[in-house]
Every structure is written in structure tokens, then in C-alpha cells.
Design a protein around this motif. Structure first.
Motif, PDB file in Angstrom:
ATOM      1  N   THR A   1      50.552  32.803  48.712  1.00 34.26           N
ATOM      2  CA  THR A   1      50.113  34.135  48.314  1.00 34.26           C
ATOM      3  C   THR A   1      50.944  34.654  47.147  1.00 34.26           C
ATOM      4  O   THR A   1      52.165  34.451  47.098  1.00 34.26           O
ATOM      5  N   VAL A   2      50.267  35.319  46.232  1.00 31.16           N
ATOM      6  CA  VAL A   2      50.928  36.015  45.136  1.00 31.16           C
ATOM      7  C   VAL A   2      50.583  37.493  45.252  1.00 31.16           C
ATOM      8  O   VAL A   2      49.496  37.849  45.698  1.00 31.16           O
ATOM      9  N   TYR A   3      51.533  38.336  44.886  1.00 28.14           N
ATOM     10  CA  TYR A   3      51.384  39.773  45.051  1.00 28.14           C
ATOM     11  C   TYR A   3      51.551  40.494  43.714  1.00 28.14           C
ATOM     12  O   TYR A   3      52.217  40.011  42.804  1.00 28.14           O
ATOM     13  N   LEU A   4      50.956  41.674  43.644  1.00 32.05           N
ATOM     14  CA  LEU A   4      51.206  42.579  42.530  1.00 32.05           C
ATOM     15  C   LEU A   4      51.453  43.960  43.128  1.00 32.05           C
ATOM     16  O   LEU A   4      50.522  44.591  43.619  1.00 32.05           O
ATOM     17  N   GLN A   5      52.707  44.377  43.098  1.00 35.69           N
ATOM     18  CA  GLN A   5      53.066  45.711  43.545  1.00 35.69           C
ATOM     19  C   GLN A   5      52.919  46.658  42.375  1.00 35.69           C
ATOM     20  O   GLN A   5      53.545  46.451  41.327  1.00 35.69           O
ATOM     21  N   MET A   6      52.087  47.672  42.541  1.00 39.50           N
ATOM     22  CA  MET A   6      51.805  48.615  41.460  1.00 39.50           C
ATOM     23  C   MET A   6      52.255  50.002  41.880  1.00 39.50           C
ATOM     24  O   MET A   6      51.752  50.545  42.871  1.00 39.50           O
ATOM     25  N   ASN A   7      53.198  50.555  41.141  1.00 44.25           N
ATOM     26  CA  ASN A   7      53.718  51.884  41.411  1.00 44.25           C
ATOM     27  C   ASN A   7      53.402  52.820  40.253  1.00 44.25           C
ATOM     28  O   ASN A   7      53.059  52.373  39.153  1.00 44.25           O
ATOM     29  N   SER A   8      53.532  54.102  40.499  1.00 47.00           N
ATOM     30  CA  SER A   8      53.299  55.118  39.456  1.00 47.00           C
ATOM     31  C   SER A   8      51.966  54.881  38.751  1.00 47.00           C
ATOM     32  O   SER A   8      51.889  54.877  37.518  1.00 47.00           O
ATOM     33  N   LEU A   9      50.938  54.686  39.528  1.00 46.06           N
ATOM     34  CA  LEU A   9      49.634  54.348  38.954  1.00 46.06           C
ATOM     35  C   LEU A   9      49.066  55.503  38.145  1.00 46.06           C
ATOM     36  O   LEU A   9      49.283  56.678  38.455  1.00 46.06           O
ATOM     37  N   LYS A  10      48.328  55.117  37.099  1.00 42.04           N
ATOM     38  CA  LYS A  10      47.721  56.070  36.181  1.00 42.04           C
ATOM     39  C   LYS A  10      46.211  55.850  36.158  1.00 42.04           C
ATOM     40  O   LYS A  10      45.749  54.737  36.444  1.00 42.04           O
ATOM     41  N   PRO A  11      45.445  56.855  35.783  1.00 37.79           N
ATOM     42  CA  PRO A  11      43.985  56.658  35.696  1.00 37.79           C
ATOM     43  C   PRO A  11      43.605  55.492  34.790  1.00 37.79           C
ATOM     44  O   PRO A  11      42.621  54.798  35.062  1.00 37.79           O
ATOM     45  N   GLU A  12      44.374  55.242  33.754  1.00 42.62           N
ATOM     46  CA  GLU A  12      44.078  54.131  32.847  1.00 42.62           C
ATOM     47  C   GLU A  12      44.332  52.764  33.466  1.00 42.62           C
ATOM     48  O   GLU A  12      44.010  51.737  32.863  1.00 42.62           O
ATOM     49  N   ASP A  13      44.909  52.725  34.659  1.00 39.13           N
ATOM     50  CA  ASP A  13      45.059  51.457  35.379  1.00 39.13           C
ATOM     51  C   ASP A  13      43.779  51.082  36.133  1.00 39.13           C
ATOM     52  O   ASP A  13      43.694  49.990  36.705  1.00 39.13           O
ATOM     53  N   THR A  14      42.808  51.965  36.136  1.00 38.34           N
ATOM     54  CA  THR A  14      41.547  51.687  36.816  1.00 38.34           C
ATOM     55  C   THR A  14      40.868  50.474  36.199  1.00 38.34           C
ATOM     56  O   THR A  14      40.641  50.422  34.988  1.00 38.34           O
ATOM     57  N   ALA A  15      40.558  49.483  37.044  1.00 40.04           N
ATOM     58  CA  ALA A  15      39.970  48.232  36.576  1.00 40.04           C
ATOM     59  C   ALA A  15      39.705  47.332  37.771  1.00 40.04           C
ATOM     60  O   ALA A  15      40.168  47.610  38.887  1.00 40.04           O
ATOM     61  N   VAL A  16      38.996  46.256  37.509  1.00 38.74           N
ATOM     62  CA  VAL A  16      38.939  45.155  38.465  1.00 38.74           C
ATOM     63  C   VAL A  16      40.111  44.236  38.158  1.00 38.74           C
ATOM     64  O   VAL A  16      40.305  43.840  37.004  1.00 38.74           O
ATOM     65  N   TYR A  17      40.885  43.925  39.181  1.00 41.32           N
ATOM     66  CA  TYR A  17      42.061  43.084  39.015  1.00 41.32           C
ATOM     67  C   TYR A  17      41.774  41.676  39.534  1.00 41.32           C
ATOM     68  O   TYR A  17      41.269  41.513  40.649  1.00 41.32           O
ATOM     69  N   TYR A  18      42.122  40.698  38.707  1.00 42.60           N
ATOM     70  CA  TYR A  18      41.876  39.300  39.033  1.00 42.60           C
ATOM     71  C   TYR A  18      43.189  38.530  39.085  1.00 42.60           C
ATOM     72  O   TYR A  18      44.070  38.743  38.247  1.00 42.60           O
ATOM     73  N   CYS A  19      43.302  37.625  40.043  1.00 41.57           N
ATOM     74  CA  CYS A  19      44.411  36.683  39.978  1.00 41.57           C
ATOM     75  C   CYS A  19      43.880  35.355  39.461  1.00 41.57           C
ATOM     76  O   CYS A  19      42.686  35.059  39.558  1.00 41.57           O
ATOM     77  N   ALA A  20      44.784  34.582  38.908  1.00 39.91           N
ATOM     78  CA  ALA A  20      44.402  33.333  38.267  1.00 39.91           C
ATOM     79  C   ALA A  20      45.564  32.356  38.315  1.00 39.91           C
ATOM     80  O   ALA A  20      46.726  32.761  38.417  1.00 39.91           O
ATOM     81  N   ALA A  21      45.243  31.077  38.224  1.00 32.19           N
ATOM     82  CA  ALA A  21      46.241  30.024  38.283  1.00 32.19           C
ATOM     83  C   ALA A  21      46.270  29.228  36.988  1.00 32.19           C
ATOM     84  O   ALA A  21      45.230  29.015  36.361  1.00 32.19           O
ATOM     85  N   ALA A  22      47.462  28.816  36.615  1.00 35.04           N
ATOM     86  CA  ALA A  22      47.647  28.045  35.392  1.00 35.04           C
ATOM     87  C   ALA A  22      48.675  26.940  35.631  1.00 35.04           C
ATOM     88  O   ALA A  22      49.441  26.994  36.586  1.00 35.04           O
ATOM     89  N   ALA A  23      48.705  25.983  34.720  1.00 33.30           N
ATOM     90  CA  ALA A  23      49.652  24.885  34.850  1.00 33.30           C
ATOM     91  C   ALA A  23      51.088  25.357  34.608  1.00 33.30           C
ATOM     92  O   ALA A  23      52.030  24.910  35.273  1.00 33.30           O
ATOM     93  N   THR A  24      51.253  26.254  33.647  1.00 28.85           N
ATOM     94  CA  THR A  24      52.568  26.806  33.345  1.00 28.85           C
ATOM     95  C   THR A  24      52.437  28.295  33.101  1.00 28.85           C
ATOM     96  O   THR A  24      51.335  28.783  32.816  1.00 28.85           O
ATOM     97  N   ILE A  25      53.524  29.016  33.177  1.00 27.17           N
ATOM     98  CA  ILE A  25      53.480  30.467  33.004  1.00 27.17           C
ATOM     99  C   ILE A  25      52.970  30.807  31.607  1.00 27.17           C
ATOM    100  O   ILE A  25      53.353  30.183  30.617  1.00 27.17           O
ATOM    101  N   SER A  26      52.095  31.774  31.544  1.00 26.69           N
ATOM    102  CA  SER A  26      51.450  32.134  30.289  1.00 26.69           C
ATOM    103  C   SER A  26      50.969  33.567  30.359  1.00 26.69           C
ATOM    104  O   SER A  26      50.813  34.132  31.442  1.00 26.69           O
ATOM    105  N   THR A  27      50.733  34.136  29.172  1.00 24.99           N
ATOM    106  CA  THR A  27      50.113  35.450  29.082  1.00 24.99           C
ATOM    107  C   THR A  27      48.705  35.343  28.497  1.00 24.99           C
ATOM    108  O   THR A  27      48.052  36.362  28.279  1.00 24.99           O
ATOM    109  N   ILE A  28      48.258  34.114  28.241  1.00 27.96           N
ATOM    110  CA  ILE A  28      46.998  33.873  27.548  1.00 27.96           C
ATOM    111  C   ILE A  28      45.898  33.559  28.539  1.00 27.96           C
ATOM    112  O   ILE A  28      46.018  32.616  29.333  1.00 27.96           O
ATOM    113  N   ARG A  29      44.845  34.309  28.464  1.00 29.81           N
ATOM    114  CA  ARG A  29      43.747  34.171  29.426  1.00 29.81           C
ATOM    115  C   ARG A  29      43.201  32.740  29.490  1.00 29.81           C
ATOM    116  O   ARG A  29      42.942  32.228  30.589  1.00 29.81           O
TER     117      ARG A  29
END
Length: 122
Positions: free
Chosen positions: A78-106
Motif C-alpha cells: 500500500t502507498v499513502y498520500l496524507q493531505m493536510n491544509s487542503l484548499k479548494p484548488e486541490d479538488t480533483a480525481v487522484y490517481y496512483c501509479a507505478a513506475a520502474a524508477t522514481i519520476s515526476t513524469i506521467r
């Protein structure tokens, strides 16, 4: 391939917190880097946070730094995302994803969950 199922989304007031979970099945989870992305209506899917397979390295979007924390429990697949101090602009569908190595690229992420809706009211 890793199969991913997100949970933990919901409706929260601005300033509140949520913890998203992503349960993975498949033998490669513990060797996969994991990431969270989000997509708001009418916008492109964007990077939020990522974590290396062992949990020792993390990456965050500027919008998430200081408010969100990504973590993982390889014993629970399991992987988690703890989100604090949420703002209206954080409204979205959130997706988790897996990659071979750590990346910021979709496009580096090959396996995706179905997403969980997060709505932050003002």
C-alpha cells in the motif's frame, strides 16, 4: 504489471485533511516506484508526489510541498498520500501509479488505478 485500487477520497472543508490509500496487487509492487497524480475538470493530469521502491526518496510538486506526504508500506502493498491544509484548488480525481524508477513524469508510469475523487469546499 501492478493492479492498483485507490480509496480514501471524499468531501472535506478547506483546511481539513484526508489520507488516500492505494492498494496494489502483483509481485512487483515492492520493486516499483509509486506516484500520485491528480486531474481537475478541464485540466491535464498533473504530478503530485512520488516515492522510490524502498521509500528512501520522495518527490513533490510545488503545490504539494509542506502539505502532502507520500509514504508506503511494502508489507501491506500500500502507498499513502496524507493531505493536510487542503484548499479548494486541490479538488480533483487522484490517481496512483507505478513506475520502474522514481519520476515526476506521467509517461514514466505504466500502471494506473481508477482514481478517487477529492472535493474541497470553501
Amino acid at each position: 504489471q501492478v493492479q492498483l485500487v485507490e480509496s480514501g477520497g471524499g468531501l472535506v472543508q478547506a483546511g481539513g485533511s484526508l489520507r488516500l490509500s492505494c492498494a496494489a496487487s502483483g509481485r512487483t509492487f515492492s520493486r516499483s516506484a509509486m506516484g500520485w497524480f491528480r486531474q481537475a475538470p478541464g485540466k491535464e493530469r498533473e504530478f503530485v508526489a512520488a516515492i522510490s521502491w524502498g521509500g528512501g526518496s520522495t518527490r513533490y510538486a510545488d503545490s504539494a510541498k509542506g502539505r502532502f506526504t507520500i509514504s508506503r508500506d511494502n508489507a501491506k502493498n500500500t502507498v499513502y498520500l496524507q493531505m493536510n491544509s487542503l484548499k479548494p484548488e486541490d479538488t480533483a480525481v487522484y490517481y496512483c501509479a507505478a513506475a520502474a524508477t522514481i519520476s515526476t513524469i506521467r509517461s514514466d508510469f505504466g500502471s494506473w488505478g481508477q482514481g478517487t475523487q477529492v472535493t474541497v469546499s470553501s
